[in-house]
Design a protein around this motif. Structure first.
Motif, PDB file in Angstrom:
ATOM      1  N   MET A 117       0.828  -1.204   0.000  1.00  0.00           N
ATOM      2  CA  MET A 117       0.000   0.000   0.000  1.00  0.00           C
ATOM      3  C   MET A 117       0.862   1.253   0.000  1.00  0.00           C
ATOM      4  O   MET A 117       0.654   2.162  -0.773  1.00  0.00           O
ATOM      5  CB  MET A 117      -0.915  -0.006   1.225  1.00  0.00           C
ATOM      6  CG  MET A 117      -1.739   1.252   1.371  1.00  0.00           C
ATOM      7  SD  MET A 117      -2.765   1.178   2.861  1.00  0.00           S
ATOM      8  CE  MET A 117      -3.370   2.847   2.869  1.00  0.00           C
ATOM      9  N   ALA A 118       1.888   1.279   0.880  1.00  0.00           N
ATOM     10  CA  ALA A 118       2.720   2.464   0.995  1.00  0.00           C
ATOM     11  C   ALA A 118       3.422   2.783  -0.321  1.00  0.00           C
ATOM     12  O   ALA A 118       3.621   3.935  -0.656  1.00  0.00           O
ATOM     13  CB  ALA A 118       3.748   2.284   2.107  1.00  0.00           C
ATOM     14  N   SER A 119       3.801   1.733  -1.105  1.00  0.00           N
ATOM     15  CA  SER A 119       4.524   1.977  -2.346  1.00  0.00           C
ATOM     16  C   SER A 119       3.607   2.484  -3.450  1.00  0.00           C
ATOM     17  O   SER A 119       4.070   3.079  -4.404  1.00  0.00           O
ATOM     18  CB  SER A 119       5.230   0.694  -2.788  1.00  0.00           C
ATOM     19  OG  SER A 119       4.266  -0.316  -3.033  1.00  0.00           O
ATOM     20  N   ARG A 120       2.308   2.260  -3.337  1.00  0.00           N
ATOM     21  CA  ARG A 120       1.382   2.652  -4.398  1.00  0.00           C
ATOM     22  C   ARG A 120       0.728   4.007  -4.146  1.00  0.00           C
ATOM     23  O   ARG A 120       0.219   4.623  -5.060  1.00  0.00           O
ATOM     24  CB  ARG A 120       0.283   1.590  -4.553  1.00  0.00           C
ATOM     25  CG  ARG A 120       0.813   0.256  -5.036  1.00  0.00           C
ATOM     26  CD  ARG A 120      -0.328  -0.642  -5.467  1.00  0.00           C
ATOM     27  NE  ARG A 120      -1.300  -0.859  -4.405  1.00  0.00           N
ATOM     28  CZ  ARG A 120      -1.229  -1.835  -3.509  1.00  0.00           C
ATOM     29  NH1 ARG A 120      -0.204  -2.664  -3.535  1.00  0.00           N
ATOM     30  NH2 ARG A 120      -2.157  -1.989  -2.589  1.00  0.00           N
ATOM     31  N   LEU A 154       5.755  15.682  15.225  1.00  0.00           N
ATOM     32  CA  LEU A 154       4.773  15.074  14.331  1.00  0.00           C
ATOM     33  C   LEU A 154       4.859  13.563  14.481  1.00  0.00           C
ATOM     34  O   LEU A 154       5.912  12.968  14.231  1.00  0.00           O
ATOM     35  CB  LEU A 154       5.055  15.459  12.873  1.00  0.00           C
ATOM     36  CG  LEU A 154       5.144  16.951  12.559  1.00  0.00           C
ATOM     37  CD1 LEU A 154       5.494  17.148  11.088  1.00  0.00           C
ATOM     38  CD2 LEU A 154       3.850  17.669  12.910  1.00  0.00           C
ATOM     39  N   PHE A 155       3.763  12.943  14.869  1.00  0.00           N
ATOM     40  CA  PHE A 155       3.704  11.500  15.078  1.00  0.00           C
ATOM     41  C   PHE A 155       2.865  10.865  13.970  1.00  0.00           C
ATOM     42  O   PHE A 155       1.855  11.427  13.546  1.00  0.00           O
ATOM     43  CB  PHE A 155       3.056  11.178  16.434  1.00  0.00           C
ATOM     44  CG  PHE A 155       3.786  11.745  17.620  1.00  0.00           C
ATOM     45  CD1 PHE A 155       4.701  10.973  18.318  1.00  0.00           C
ATOM     46  CD2 PHE A 155       3.551  13.039  18.041  1.00  0.00           C
ATOM     47  CE1 PHE A 155       5.374  11.484  19.414  1.00  0.00           C
ATOM     48  CE2 PHE A 155       4.220  13.575  19.135  1.00  0.00           C
ATOM     49  CZ  PHE A 155       5.124  12.792  19.827  1.00  0.00           C
ATOM     50  N   TRP A 156       3.276   9.677  13.535  1.00  0.00           N
ATOM     51  CA  TRP A 156       2.513   8.923  12.535  1.00  0.00           C
ATOM     52  C   TRP A 156       2.599   7.430  12.866  1.00  0.00           C
ATOM     53  O   TRP A 156       3.560   6.963  13.468  1.00  0.00           O
ATOM     54  CB  TRP A 156       3.020   9.197  11.118  1.00  0.00           C
ATOM     55  CG  TRP A 156       2.181   8.497  10.080  1.00  0.00           C
ATOM     56  CD1 TRP A 156       2.504   7.344   9.400  1.00  0.00           C
ATOM     57  CD2 TRP A 156       0.870   8.856   9.645  1.00  0.00           C
ATOM     58  NE1 TRP A 156       1.470   6.985   8.566  1.00  0.00           N
ATOM     59  CE2 TRP A 156       0.449   7.902   8.694  1.00  0.00           C
ATOM     60  CE3 TRP A 156       0.003   9.905   9.961  1.00  0.00           C
ATOM     61  CZ2 TRP A 156      -0.790   7.948   8.062  1.00  0.00           C
ATOM     62  CZ3 TRP A 156      -1.232   9.961   9.329  1.00  0.00           C
ATOM     63  CH2 TRP A 156      -1.619   8.995   8.390  1.00  0.00           C
ATOM     64  N   HIS A 157       1.598   6.685  12.411  1.00  0.00           N
ATOM     65  CA  HIS A 157       1.496   5.245  12.674  1.00  0.00           C
ATOM     66  C   HIS A 157       2.776   4.481  12.302  1.00  0.00           C
ATOM     67  O   HIS A 157       3.326   4.695  11.231  1.00  0.00           O
ATOM     68  CB  HIS A 157       0.385   4.622  11.815  1.00  0.00           C
ATOM     69  CG  HIS A 157      -0.961   5.241  11.963  1.00  0.00           C
ATOM     70  ND1 HIS A 157      -1.839   4.882  12.959  1.00  0.00           N
ATOM     71  CD2 HIS A 157      -1.598   6.178  11.217  1.00  0.00           C
ATOM     72  CE1 HIS A 157      -2.969   5.564  12.815  1.00  0.00           C
ATOM     73  NE2 HIS A 157      -2.843   6.354  11.780  1.00  0.00           N
ATOM     74  N   LEU A 158       3.179   3.563  13.166  1.00  0.00           N
ATOM     75  CA  LEU A 158       4.124   2.522  12.770  1.00  0.00           C
ATOM     76  C   LEU A 158       3.400   1.251  12.347  1.00  0.00           C
ATOM     77  O   LEU A 158       3.911   0.459  11.568  1.00  0.00           O
ATOM     78  CB  LEU A 158       5.063   2.180  13.932  1.00  0.00           C
ATOM     79  CG  LEU A 158       6.275   3.083  14.121  1.00  0.00           C
ATOM     80  CD1 LEU A 158       7.095   2.590  15.304  1.00  0.00           C
ATOM     81  CD2 LEU A 158       7.135   3.163  12.873  1.00  0.00           C
ATOM     82  N   ARG A 159       2.195   1.043  12.896  1.00  0.00           N
ATOM     83  CA  ARG A 159       1.376  -0.123  12.579  1.00  0.00           C
ATOM     84  C   ARG A 159      -0.069   0.309  12.416  1.00  0.00           C
ATOM     85  O   ARG A 159      -0.468   1.284  13.057  1.00  0.00           O
ATOM     86  CB  ARG A 159       1.484  -1.171  13.705  1.00  0.00           C
ATOM     87  CG  ARG A 159       2.785  -1.924  13.691  1.00  0.00           C
ATOM     88  CD  ARG A 159       2.921  -2.836  14.886  1.00  0.00           C
ATOM     89  NE  ARG A 159       3.150  -2.091  16.114  1.00  0.00           N
ATOM     90  CZ  ARG A 159       4.332  -1.651  16.504  1.00  0.00           C
ATOM     91  NH1 ARG A 159       5.396  -1.859  15.761  1.00  0.00           N
ATOM     92  NH2 ARG A 159       4.472  -0.985  17.622  1.00  0.00           N
ATOM     93  N   PRO A 160      -0.850  -0.407  11.610  1.00  0.00           N
ATOM     94  CA  PRO A 160      -0.460  -1.553  10.775  1.00  0.00           C
ATOM     95  C   PRO A 160       0.530  -1.161   9.680  1.00  0.00           C
ATOM     96  O   PRO A 160       0.651   0.016   9.340  1.00  0.00           O
ATOM     97  CB  PRO A 160      -1.784  -2.044  10.183  1.00  0.00           C
ATOM     98  CG  PRO A 160      -2.680  -0.861  10.236  1.00  0.00           C
ATOM     99  CD  PRO A 160      -2.278  -0.053  11.431  1.00  0.00           C
ATOM    100  N   ARG A 161       1.205  -2.160   9.150  1.00  0.00           N
ATOM    101  CA  ARG A 161       2.292  -1.903   8.209  1.00  0.00           C
ATOM    102  C   ARG A 161       1.837  -1.070   7.014  1.00  0.00           C
ATOM    103  O   ARG A 161       2.593  -0.245   6.500  1.00  0.00           O
ATOM    104  CB  ARG A 161       2.881  -3.237   7.748  1.00  0.00           C
ATOM    105  CG  ARG A 161       4.116  -3.096   6.921  1.00  0.00           C
ATOM    106  CD  ARG A 161       4.714  -4.442   6.622  1.00  0.00           C
ATOM    107  NE  ARG A 161       5.870  -4.310   5.746  1.00  0.00           N
ATOM    108  CZ  ARG A 161       6.523  -5.325   5.252  1.00  0.00           C
ATOM    109  NH1 ARG A 161       6.149  -6.556   5.539  1.00  0.00           N
ATOM    110  NH2 ARG A 161       7.553  -5.138   4.472  1.00  0.00           N
ATOM    111  N   GLY A 162       0.604  -1.292   6.556  1.00  0.00           N
ATOM    112  CA  GLY A 162       0.112  -0.540   5.407  1.00  0.00           C
ATOM    113  C   GLY A 162      -0.043   0.947   5.662  1.00  0.00           C
ATOM    114  O   GLY A 162      -0.063   1.742   4.725  1.00  0.00           O
TER     115      GLY A 162
END
Length: 199
Positions: free
Chosen positions: A1-4, A154-162
């Motif tokens: 997901m992250a790559s797309r 600034l905080f952002w999710h580490l999980r879920p991986r997507g």
């Protein structure tokens, strides 16, 4: 997901009720966020460790859980969110602190906080940075409202991986911050990646 996915390309976040809560579905999304983000909000509070004389800005406060946690430690807390639903929800959740003048909540976003120059000792945001249409205007605005010696976190999710940011996305975010801030660090916490910047 992250790559797309394509982040920070100027497109608004669209109809996703978690990105910009609206109406009844938005209120439901806010309730889910209040529950799902509780651990990250606590982690952010502990990492930020605001002092009792610090004026704090939370960007994208959502249902207002972190606003309340910050208000228990900081001098004043201002919150901005682009969703009228979330501003109303946060006001309800923090009604006592709003009445006391310790918390102020209004419409706004990372690129347009509506705050005067050098207003805050600490600017914090949890799980919003990847939703901003563009990084550069937000970085400029958040630098503008920070006092000398202030901190941006600034905080952002580490999980879920997507949900996690790819290495390239992290690099893009850090580079945008470095263009405006003198010091920028990135660290993985237990639940979040944090971008920490100082003027």
């Amino acid at each position: 997901m992250a790559s797309r996915r394509r982040l920070w390309d100027g497109r608004p976040c669209g109809a996703n009720p978690f990105a910009l809560p609206r109406g009844a579905l938005g209120r439901l999304a806010g309730a889910v966020m209040a529950w799902e983000n509780r651990v990250q909000n606590t982690e952010a509070l502990l990492y930020a460790d605001p002092g009792p004389r610090e004026d704090v800005l939370e960007v994208g406060h959502g249902p207002g859980v972190l606003v309340g946690l910050l208000a228990g430690r900081a001098g004043t807390v201002t919150g901005v969110d682009p969703s009228p639903e979330m501003v109303r929800a946060a006001r309800r959740r923090n009604a006592g602190a709003v009445r006391d003048g310790r918390v102020r909540l209004r419409l706004g976003d990372a690129a347009g906080t509506g705050a005067p120059d050098a207003s805050f000792d600490l600017v914090v945001s949890v799980n919003t940075v990847a939703l901003w249409p563009r990084l550069e205007p937000a970085a400029a605005e958040l630098r503008r409202v920070l006092r000398p010696g202030g901190r941006l976190l600034l905080f952002w999710h580490l999980r879920p991986r997507g949900f996690a940011l790819s290495a390239a996305e992290r690099g893009t975010a850090a580079a945008a911050l470095r263009a405006r801030f003198g010091e920028v660090r990135t660290a993985d916490l237990r639940h979040s990646v944090v971008f920490a910047a100082r003027p």
